[in-house]
Design an enzyme around this catalytic site. Structure first.
Site, PDB file in Angstrom:
ATOM      1  N   PHE A 114      -3.110  -3.625 -11.542  1.00  0.00           N
ATOM      2  CA  PHE A 114      -3.149  -5.083 -11.346  1.00  0.00           C
ATOM      3  C   PHE A 114      -3.088  -5.333  -9.850  1.00  0.00           C
ATOM      4  O   PHE A 114      -2.148  -4.882  -9.195  1.00  0.00           O
ATOM      5  CB  PHE A 114      -1.941  -5.758 -12.018  1.00  0.00           C
ATOM      6  N   GLU A 115      -4.070  -6.048  -9.350  1.00  0.00           N
ATOM      7  CA  GLU A 115      -4.004  -6.470  -7.950  1.00  0.00           C
ATOM      8  C   GLU A 115      -4.701  -7.806  -7.828  1.00  0.00           C
ATOM      9  O   GLU A 115      -5.831  -7.946  -8.309  1.00  0.00           O
ATOM     10  CB  GLU A 115      -4.756  -5.486  -7.031  1.00  0.00           C
ATOM     11  N   ILE A 116      -4.020  -8.767  -7.252  1.00  0.00           N
ATOM     12  CA  ILE A 116      -4.711  -9.960  -6.766  1.00  0.00           C
ATOM     13  C   ILE A 116      -4.468  -9.905  -5.274  1.00  0.00           C
ATOM     14  O   ILE A 116      -3.316  -9.893  -4.831  1.00  0.00           O
ATOM     15  CB  ILE A 116      -4.145 -11.262  -7.375  1.00  0.00           C
ATOM     16  N   HIS A 153      -2.698   1.991  -1.166  1.00  0.00           N
ATOM     17  CA  HIS A 153      -2.717   0.525  -0.968  1.00  0.00           C
ATOM     18  C   HIS A 153      -1.318   0.002  -0.618  1.00  0.00           C
ATOM     19  O   HIS A 153      -1.161  -0.858   0.244  1.00  0.00           O
ATOM     20  CB  HIS A 153      -3.185  -0.188  -2.246  1.00  0.00           C
TER      21      HIS A 153
END
Ligand code: GDP
Ligand code: MN
Length: 349
Positions: free
Chosen positions: A235-237, A272
């Protein structure tokens, strides 16, 4: 005079016309999914939930990326489900193969060793290409060029709650560059020299580290060692400009040259996360406590009953991973002086 009654078809058209008149999102943002053709039916479940919970109101685009051409079935099925525009990209071969400076025999020996040690995905070549691609290349794909923010979606995830606001607008207006729902320590055997390599990079390029970065999330001794904490990147926004920055571009290149994507099994999550923690001022990282998210085996579920009810969440607070012993999110709250939701202690194990 008597009007002839509307036909059922007319009635439906009128009703639908007045009830699906959502404005649509206004940010330069897209969903992005890296997937194989065989991932279609697991990805479909993720897409349907993201659409139901969020995107049908905003109609953001969806970019699909693959190291092989997508099948017609994949394209037709996903296009039918996504309310925004769908785009399908092929990954250039050179971004999904061994760089010329990698000793492929050494890499093969490592895979064999990791197979014997039963390290998850330790013997996989494709998983390594995937991690390297997510670390260094997805944001450079030509289909991504027009966007400023993205939301990464994987197959087989769940979104548990309604999201009634534009998360991309939220990110931009609140000056957020990276966000997460779940954080935990990385399996150390997959990254033996990642921190050493990162330390060398920091020594060489100290100018990329703002003073108010979040080093204390990833290191408990001022940067000497890595505590393994990372945001779970399935999950990444996030903002694409974080990855497009000179700091990150140089960092990725440095890591790539060191070879750990192949000689070890560096994941895109620690890469990241370390970058976000080192290169961003700490207030640019956001924890989403109101989305509700699942990727096997961990859940994020709002423990606040009011949020769960208002947002029609379909998860059990007891399953929430946020406050459990293995989670790094309590540390995130502590080091940033954030107020914990009341009753968090009741969900700590
Ligand atoms: P895990 O979550 O770490 O267990 O890894 P996944 O199997 O979910 O893979 C992570 C993401 O990369 C998912 O979106 C997958 O669909 C995608 N993916 C994994 N391997 C490949 C591959 O070989 N080719 C492509 N095109 N996508 C892949
Ligand atoms: Mn996954």
């Amino acid at each position: 005079s008597l009007q002839s009654p509307a036909t059922p078809g007319d009635l439906k058209k009128e009703f639908v016309g007045s009830n699906v008149n959502f404005q649509g999102g206004t940010e330069k943002a897209t969903f992005v999914s890296l997937a194989r053709n065989q991932d279609l039916w697991e990805l479909v479940k993720s897409i349907r939930q993201v659409e139901d919970r969020f995107n049908r109101k905003f109609k953001y685009d969806w970019v699909f990326l693959n190291d092989e051409p997508f099948s017609d079935e994949f394209k037709k099925t996903t296009t039918a489900l996504v309310s925004g525009t769908t785009k399908y990209g092929l990954i250039p071969k050179e971004q999904w193969s061994f760089p010329e400076w990698i000793d492929t025999e050494k890499a093969a020996r490592v895979r064999q060793e990791m197979r014997e040690k039963k390290i998850i995905y330790g013997d996989s070549i494709s998983y390594r290409h995937m991690c390297r691609y997510e670390s260094g290349f997805f944001w450079r794909h030509e289909l991504m060029m027009e966007y400023e923010y993205y939301w990464r979606v994987e197959p087989s995830i769940d979104i548990y709650c309604d999201i009634d606001y534009d998360v991309f607008k939220f990110m931009r207006e609140n000056n957020k560059a990276y966000s997460f729902t779940i954080s935990l320590p990385e399996y150390k055997e997959t990254i033996p020299t990642l921190w050493e390599t990162t330390r060398n990079f920091m020594k060489e390029y100290p100018q990329y580290l703002p003073e108010n970065n979040m080093m204390d999330f990833i290191s408990d001794d001022g940067g000497l060692t890595y505590n393994g904490c990372h945001f779970w990147s399935n999950f990444e926004i996030a903002s694409l400009s974080l990855w497009r920055s000179e700091a990150y571009t140089k960092y990725f290149e440095y890591l790539d040259k060191a070879g750990g994507f192949f000689y070890e099994r560096w994941g895109d999550a620690p890469v990241h996360s370390i970058a976000a923690a080192l290169f961003l001022p700490r207030d640019k990282i956001h924890f989403f406590d109101d989305v509700g998210y699942f990727h096997v085996p961990f859940h994020n579920c709002p423990i606040d009953q009011q949020i769960r009810q208002e947002r029609h969440c379909m998860c059990k607070a007891q399953d929430d991973f946020t406050w459990k012993g293995y989670s790094c999110t309590p540390k995130f709250f502590t080091i940033n002086n954030l107020k914990r939701p009341s009753g968090w202690e009741n969900y700590a194990n």
